[in-house]
Design a protein around this motif. Structure first.
Motif, mmCIF file in Angstrom:
data_model
loop_
_atom_site.group_PDB
_atom_site.id
_atom_site.type_symbol
_atom_site.label_atom_id
_atom_site.label_comp_id
_atom_site.label_asym_id
_atom_site.label_seq_id
_atom_site.Cartn_x
_atom_site.Cartn_y
_atom_site.Cartn_z
ATOM 1 N N ARG A 160 -10.576 -1.265 9.459
ATOM 2 C CA ARG A 160 -9.305 -1.847 9.023
ATOM 3 C C ARG A 160 -9.506 -2.755 7.810
ATOM 4 N N ARG A 161 -10.535 -3.592 7.856
ATOM 5 C CA ARG A 161 -10.802 -4.520 6.748
ATOM 6 C C ARG A 161 -11.186 -3.772 5.475
ATOM 7 N N VAL A 162 -12.021 -2.750 5.616
ATOM 8 C CA VAL A 162 -12.472 -1.995 4.448
ATOM 9 C C VAL A 162 -11.296 -1.267 3.801
ATOM 10 N N ILE A 163 -10.453 -0.631 4.593
ATOM 11 C CA ILE A 163 -9.312 0.102 4.034
ATOM 12 C C ILE A 163 -8.327 -0.848 3.364
ATOM 13 N N ALA A 164 -8.087 -2.002 3.967
ATOM 14 C CA ALA A 164 -7.184 -2.982 3.356
ATOM 15 C C ALA A 164 -7.705 -3.408 1.983
ATOM 16 N N ARG A 165 -9.034 -3.601 1.884
ATOM 17 C CA ARG A 165 -9.621 -3.977 0.593
ATOM 18 C C ARG A 165 -9.499 -2.837 -0.417
ATOM 19 N N LEU A 166 -9.806 -1.635 0.024
ATOM 20 C CA LEU A 166 -9.740 -0.483 -0.880
ATOM 21 C C LEU A 166 -8.323 -0.281 -1.412
ATOM 22 N N LEU A 167 -7.329 -0.470 -0.564
ATOM 23 C CA LEU A 167 -5.943 -0.251 -0.984
ATOM 24 C C LEU A 167 -5.522 -1.208 -2.106
ATOM 25 N N ARG A 168 -6.157 -2.355 -2.167
ATOM 26 C CA ARG A 168 -5.822 -3.316 -3.231
ATOM 27 C C ARG A 168 -6.361 -2.852 -4.582
ATOM 28 N N GLY A 169 -7.201 -1.823 -4.582
ATOM 29 C CA GLY A 169 -7.808 -1.348 -5.829
ATOM 30 C C GLY A 169 -7.184 -0.092 -6.391
ATOM 31 N N GLY A 170 -5.996 0.292 -5.898
ATOM 32 C CA GLY A 170 -5.367 1.534 -6.362
ATOM 33 C C GLY A 170 -4.949 1.485 -7.813
ATOM 34 N N PRO A 171 -4.528 2.621 -8.372
ATOM 35 C CA PRO A 171 -4.327 3.902 -7.690
ATOM 36 C C PRO A 171 -5.629 4.682 -7.536
ATOM 37 N N GLN A 172 -5.664 5.478 -6.463
ATOM 38 C CA GLN A 172 -6.833 6.287 -6.154
ATOM 39 C C GLN A 172 -6.425 7.288 -5.085
ATOM 40 N N VAL A 173 -7.309 8.213 -4.778
ATOM 41 C CA VAL A 173 -7.138 9.082 -3.622
ATOM 42 C C VAL A 173 -8.117 8.595 -2.569
ATOM 43 N N LEU A 174 -7.594 8.216 -1.418
ATOM 44 C CA LEU A 174 -8.403 7.602 -0.367
ATOM 45 C C LEU A 174 -8.375 8.468 0.884
ATOM 46 N N SER A 175 -9.529 8.959 1.281
ATOM 47 C CA SER A 175 -9.667 9.712 2.524
ATOM 48 C C SER A 175 -10.045 8.739 3.635
ATOM 49 N N THR A 176 -9.319 8.782 4.758
ATOM 50 C CA THR A 176 -9.574 7.842 5.850
ATOM 51 C C THR A 176 -10.108 8.550 7.079
ATOM 52 N N GLY A 177 -10.794 7.792 7.921
ATOM 53 C CA GLY A 177 -11.288 8.336 9.179
ATOM 54 C C GLY A 177 -10.141 8.704 10.100
ATOM 55 N N GLY A 178 -10.412 9.590 11.061
ATOM 56 C CA GLY A 178 -9.363 10.106 11.921
ATOM 57 C C GLY A 178 -8.605 9.060 12.712
ATOM 58 N N GLY A 179 -9.272 7.958 13.067
ATOM 59 C CA GLY A 179 -8.614 6.930 13.869
ATOM 60 C C GLY A 179 -7.971 5.821 13.065
ATOM 61 N N ALA A 180 -8.185 5.809 11.764
ATOM 62 C CA ALA A 180 -7.735 4.680 10.939
ATOM 63 C C ALA A 180 -6.227 4.485 10.992
ATOM 64 N N PHE A 181 -5.461 5.565 10.880
ATOM 65 C CA PHE A 181 -4.006 5.480 10.796
ATOM 66 C C PHE A 181 -3.386 5.086 12.134
ATOM 67 N N MET A 182 -4.187 5.108 13.204
ATOM 68 C CA MET A 182 -3.682 4.701 14.515
ATOM 69 C C MET A 182 -3.476 3.194 14.595
ATOM 70 N N ASN A 183 -4.127 2.456 13.715
ATOM 71 C CA ASN A 183 -4.015 1.002 13.738
ATOM 72 C C ASN A 183 -2.724 0.555 13.053
ATOM 73 N N PRO A 184 -1.854 -0.182 13.742
ATOM 74 C CA PRO A 184 -0.577 -0.586 13.146
ATOM 75 C C PRO A 184 -0.737 -1.386 11.849
ATOM 76 N N ALA A 185 -1.747 -2.251 11.792
ATOM 77 C CA ALA A 185 -1.956 -3.044 10.581
ATOM 78 C C ALA A 185 -2.356 -2.153 9.410
ATOM 79 N N THR A 186 -3.163 -1.138 9.683
ATOM 80 C CA THR A 186 -3.556 -0.205 8.625
ATOM 81 C C THR A 186 -2.364 0.624 8.173
ATOM 82 N N ARG A 187 -1.537 1.075 9.121
ATOM 83 C CA ARG A 187 -0.337 1.826 8.729
ATOM 84 C C ARG A 187 0.580 0.978 7.856
ATOM 85 N N GLN A 188 0.688 -0.298 8.197
ATOM 86 C CA GLN A 188 1.530 -1.202 7.402
ATOM 87 C C GLN A 188 0.955 -1.389 5.999
ATOM 88 N N ALA A 189 -0.359 -1.541 5.919
ATOM 89 C CA ALA A 189 -1.006 -1.706 4.615
ATOM 90 C C ALA A 189 -0.845 -0.439 3.770
#
Length: 200
Positions: free
Chosen positions: A81-110
């Motif tokens: 969750r922390r790594v993806i939140a940091r990566l999202l601040r560096g867009g634009p980019q194409v970001l591939s996430t792990g299968g369980g990442a989107f299950m986290n509500p905070a990650t979905r919100q980010a």
């Protein structure tokens, strides 16, 4: 194909402009093709490609299976969750996430705030055929991997349905699926423009 190259380049530039600072975030189960399709989408749009699992391994200096074994899934998900939140601040980019990442509500919100989510939806047969070629899937280290995958589909697909764009991942050339992702993004951004919701 070559005759339309200049037009396609202009279309891609327009798509990048509409994307703004947002990232294209690929979600889906292991074996859905997020990395291989993501690389092609990134190349088509001339954007950086990042695999969140690879970034997690880089910052932790451990492999995903080692992280699971040493710290358990809960701690791994917190790091993810922390790594993806940091990566999202560096867009634009194409970001591939792990299968369980989107299950986290905070990650979905980010992702909703800083990206456009694309679900690569694959059926059970396609997923099992693909993941059987690799042995580095911690969640599939079970007596009946097929049953585990089916449970993951039952649990995660209703959440993946919240993604902005859904593309069916299947036994087609990767370029075809990548092209469908780009077309799906273009449609989504066009719809947002029409409804007055601008990409930030």
């Amino acid at each position: 194909m070559r005759a339309t190259g200049k037009t396609e380049a202009m279309d891609m530039a327009a798509l990048r402009d509409r994307l703004g600072r947002r990232s294209i975030v690929l979600v889906g189960l292991m074996g859905a093709g997020k990395t291989v399709i993501g690389r092609r989408v990134a190349a088509a749009l001339d954007l950086p490609f990042i695999d969140s699992d690879h970034e997690i391994e880089r910052v932790s200096r451990m492999t995903i299976p080692e992280l699971f074994a040493a710290y358990g899934e809960e701690e791994f998900r917190a790091l993810e969750r922390r790594v993806i939140a940091r990566l999202l601040r560096g867009g634009p980019q194409v970001l591939s996430t792990g299968g369980g990442a989107f299950m986290n509500p905070a990650t979905r919100q980010a992702v909703a705030r800083r990206g456009i989510s694309v679900w690569l939806k694959a059926d059970l047969e396609t997923l099992m055929h693909r993941v059987s070629k690799r042995q580095n899937r911690p969640l599939l280290q079970a007596e009946d991997p097929r049953a585990v995958m089916q449970r993951l589909m039952d649990l995660r697909y209703p959440v993946y349905q919240q993604a902005d764009v859904t593309i069916r991942s299947r036994d087609e050339p990767k370029e075809v699926i990548a092209g469908e992702v780009v077309a799906g993004l273009a449609r989504f951004l066009e719809e947002r423009k029409e409804t007055g919701t601008a990409a930030s």
